[in-house]
Write a protein that holds these residues in place. Structure first.
Motif, PDB file in Angstrom:
ATOM      1  N   UNK A 162       0.795  -1.230   0.000  1.00 27.08           N
ATOM      2  CA  UNK A 162       0.000   0.000   0.000  1.00 27.08           C
ATOM      3  C   UNK A 162       0.832   1.287   0.000  1.00 27.08           C
ATOM      4  N   UNK A 163       2.152   1.218   0.203  1.00 23.64           N
ATOM      5  CA  UNK A 163       2.952   2.430   0.282  1.00 23.64           C
ATOM      6  C   UNK A 163       4.099   2.388  -0.725  1.00 23.64           C
ATOM      7  N   UNK A 164       4.589   3.576  -1.057  1.00 28.86           N
ATOM      8  CA  UNK A 164       5.753   3.685  -1.929  1.00 28.86           C
ATOM      9  C   UNK A 164       7.011   3.250  -1.185  1.00 28.86           C
ATOM     10  N   UNK A 165       8.039   2.812  -1.904  1.00 27.19           N
ATOM     11  CA  UNK A 165       9.261   2.332  -1.232  1.00 27.19           C
ATOM     12  C   UNK A 165       9.883   3.357  -0.287  1.00 27.19           C
ATOM     13  N   UNK A 166       9.875   4.642  -0.649  1.00 30.59           N
ATOM     14  CA  UNK A 166      10.473   5.650   0.220  1.00 30.59           C
ATOM     15  C   UNK A 166       9.697   5.772   1.530  1.00 30.59           C
ATOM     16  N   UNK A 167       8.374   5.582   1.493  1.00 34.67           N
ATOM     17  CA  UNK A 167       7.572   5.620   2.715  1.00 34.67           C
ATOM     18  C   UNK A 167       7.740   4.345   3.531  1.00 34.67           C
ATOM     19  N   UNK A 168       7.912   3.220   2.856  1.00 36.12           N
ATOM     20  CA  UNK A 168       8.126   1.954   3.573  1.00 36.12           C
ATOM     21  C   UNK A 168       9.402   2.025   4.397  1.00 36.12           C
ATOM     22  N   UNK A 169      10.447   2.624   3.841  1.00 36.76           N
ATOM     23  CA  UNK A 169      11.716   2.734   4.558  1.00 36.76           C
ATOM     24  C   UNK A 169      11.574   3.576   5.820  1.00 36.76           C
ATOM     25  N   UNK A 170      10.794   4.654   5.727  1.00 33.82           N
ATOM     26  CA  UNK A 170      10.594   5.525   6.899  1.00 33.82           C
ATOM     27  C   UNK A 170       9.757   4.819   7.952  1.00 33.82           C
ATOM     28  N   UNK A 171       8.703   4.127   7.534  1.00 27.69           N
ATOM     29  CA  UNK A 171       7.820   3.452   8.488  1.00 27.69           C
ATOM     30  C   UNK A 171       8.561   2.339   9.214  1.00 27.69           C
ATOM     31  N   UNK A 172       9.385   1.591   8.499  1.00 25.52           N
ATOM     32  CA  UNK A 172      10.144   0.507   9.140  1.00 25.52           C
ATOM     33  C   UNK A 172      11.144   1.032  10.158  1.00 25.52           C
ATOM     34  N   UNK A 173      11.528   2.297  10.041  1.00 24.55           N
ATOM     35  CA  UNK A 173      12.441   2.896  11.010  1.00 24.55           C
ATOM     36  C   UNK A 173      11.777   3.348  12.295  1.00 24.55           C
ATOM     37  N   UNK A 174      10.460   3.195  12.410  1.00 20.40           N
ATOM     38  CA  UNK A 174       9.737   3.570  13.633  1.00 20.40           C
ATOM     39  C   UNK A 174       9.742   2.376  14.584  1.00 20.40           C
ATOM     40  N   UNK A 175      10.328   2.475  15.764  1.00 23.14           N
ATOM     41  CA  UNK A 175      10.337   1.342  16.705  1.00 23.14           C
ATOM     42  C   UNK A 175       8.950   1.090  17.280  1.00 23.14           C
ATOM     43  N   UNK A 176       8.671  -0.165  17.547  1.00 24.07           N
ATOM     44  CA  UNK A 176       7.373  -0.560  18.091  1.00 24.07           C
ATOM     45  C   UNK A 176       7.519  -1.055  19.525  1.00 24.07           C
TER      46      UNK A 176
END
Length: 437
Positions: A33-47
């Protein structure tokens, strides 16, 4: 905020993109559902690994309080990154590499007025014909000297006035400039800095600045300098610049006697967990490690966890402390002391850090309070040999980590008093061969 979803029907809640069993992002859904540049930023958010109450925080300030300065810097960064990605400009999307280039450029041995000129050139803020026409400050984008279409490259390199000055300069530098066809001023400037000798690069930027100064004199004051006069000014300026440089003092390294590695034990009947985090050099991932010992130095257990997408050093250090508490909870150990070398994490646990990893710090405090343990890692050991060597080991191993490394790796040594070398060797073999247990 993401640029735009890749297709319709994207889940509207954040929890729909999280795998609750592993406390990680569902990469397949993110990529769907997201562009690659957004996927990289989201994966950098700790859970978080446990449910917590939501709270307001501004992650671009350590205090969590909104400021106009941080908002402006973030907007500029996002605009530049997305523009570079959408226009497929190479290397501009790497903020870390670009930050190093800016730092190196700003440390170049040139006067501040030349640095300001380079900053304006890199940000396309020099009043060339195309810039003035784009900002509706001129009726056309023609060069005021030769009448051709103007740009930063035309004004400084290709204009007849500029070519006459370059003809008197070093042929090697001129040839190097002609080879590069990079259209973006910032990337062209950085590429010149990376590929040229320091003295040649200083001559290059001083020549650019002198040509621009001569153009301004000709256009606005009707004062025309001959190419020979501009060249003599450049040579005189470089000569004065070389005389003003302070001679570098020779530093004699002091030879210190080798210090035997030591481990600082916790108080009697308590356990100590040494933690550390590290960032991979060639991949978008980070790792944390924790080693638990009893007060007498008896080894209890250890773990190493690899996190995809998380590269913030402070965030990894905080997650290392969280994993340390989880490790001691699994062992059923009471009276735990967690040691960290990250001052940002220590101060955040003592105070009220509401930045990027504030929810991780809050989770640590909650976990410690529920167990009746101290609310923060209360020992700051900068020279703990075991911690420093574990961190060095992780940094080396991350260069060879395979894609099938398990999310969490628990290391158990058969000989609890085998010492640090046995543990390091075991970790080294385990990361090389993830299937070795």
């Amino acid at each position: 905020m993401p640029v735009a979803p890749r297709k319709q029907g994207a889940p509207q809640r954040v929890c729909d993109y999280i795998d609750n069993t592993t406390a990680s992002w569902k990469e397949d859904k993110l990529e769907e559902f997201f562009l690659p540049m957004d996927v990289e930023v989201i994966k950098g958010i700790p859970l978080c690994t446990r449910r917590q109450e939501d709270f307001w925080a501004w992650q671009f300030e350590k205090t969590g309080v909104f400021t106009v300065r941080s908002a402006y810097r973030n907007l500029v960064r996002v605009r530049r990154t997305r523009g570079d990605w959408l226009e497929n400009r190479v290397a501009a999307s790497s903020s870390a590499e670009e930050g190093k280039d800016w730092s190196k450029l700003w440390k170049t041995a040139i006067p501040s007025k030349v640095r300001v000129f380079l900053w304006r050139l890199a940000h396309c803020s020099l009043p060339t014909g195309d810039v003035r026409h784009h900002r509706h400050m001129a009726t056309s984008a023609a060069c005021s000297v030769c009448g051709q279409e103007d740009s930063w490259r035309h004004s400084l390199v290709e204009c007849a006035m500029s070519r006459c000055v370059w003809a008197l300069s070093n042929p090697t530098i001129v040839e190097h400039i002609c080879i590069s066809t990079e259209p973006a001023a910032r990337q062209w400037l950085f590429s010149m800095m990376r590929t040229m000798e320091h003295d040649d690069f200083i001559r290059l930027v001083v020549t650019l600045w002198a040509i621009w100064h001569a153009r301004r004199k000709a256009i606005h004051e009707d004062i025309y300098q001959s190419p020979q006069a501009t060249h003599q000014f450049i040579e005189s300026f470089l000569h004065d610049l070389s005389l003003s440089e302070k001679p570098r003092a020779t530093v004699v390294a002091k030879v210190h006697p080798p210090v035997a590695p030591r481990w600082i034990p916790p108080p009697q009947n308590q356990s100590k967990v040494n933690t550390d985090g590290a960032v991979a050099k060639i991949s978008n991932r980070g790792a944390v490690a924790a080693v638990c010992h009893f007060h007498a130095g008896v080894y209890l257990s250890s773990l190493a966890v690899v996190f995809e997408g998380i590269t913030h050093p402070g965030c990894l250090e905080a997650m290392a402390c969280r994993e340390a508490l989880a490790l001691t909870a699994d062992l059923g150990v009471e009276g735990v002391m967690v040691a960290s070398d990250c001052m940002e994490v220590i101060q955040g646990l003592k105070g009220n850090n509401m930045g990027l990893f504030s929810h991780v710090l809050k989770e640590i405090k909650t976990s410690a309070e529920q167990r009746g343990a101290p609310g923060r890692p209360n020992k700051l050991r900068r020279y703990n040999s075991l911690r420093m060597r574990i961190g060095k080991l992780i940094r080396m191993n991350l260069l060879a980590v395979a894609d099938n490394v398990p999310h969490a790796v628990h290391v158990q040594l058969e000989c609890p008093c085998a010492g640090e070398e046995g543990l390091l060797g075991r970790l080294h073999r385990l990361v090389r061969d993830p299937h070795q247990r």
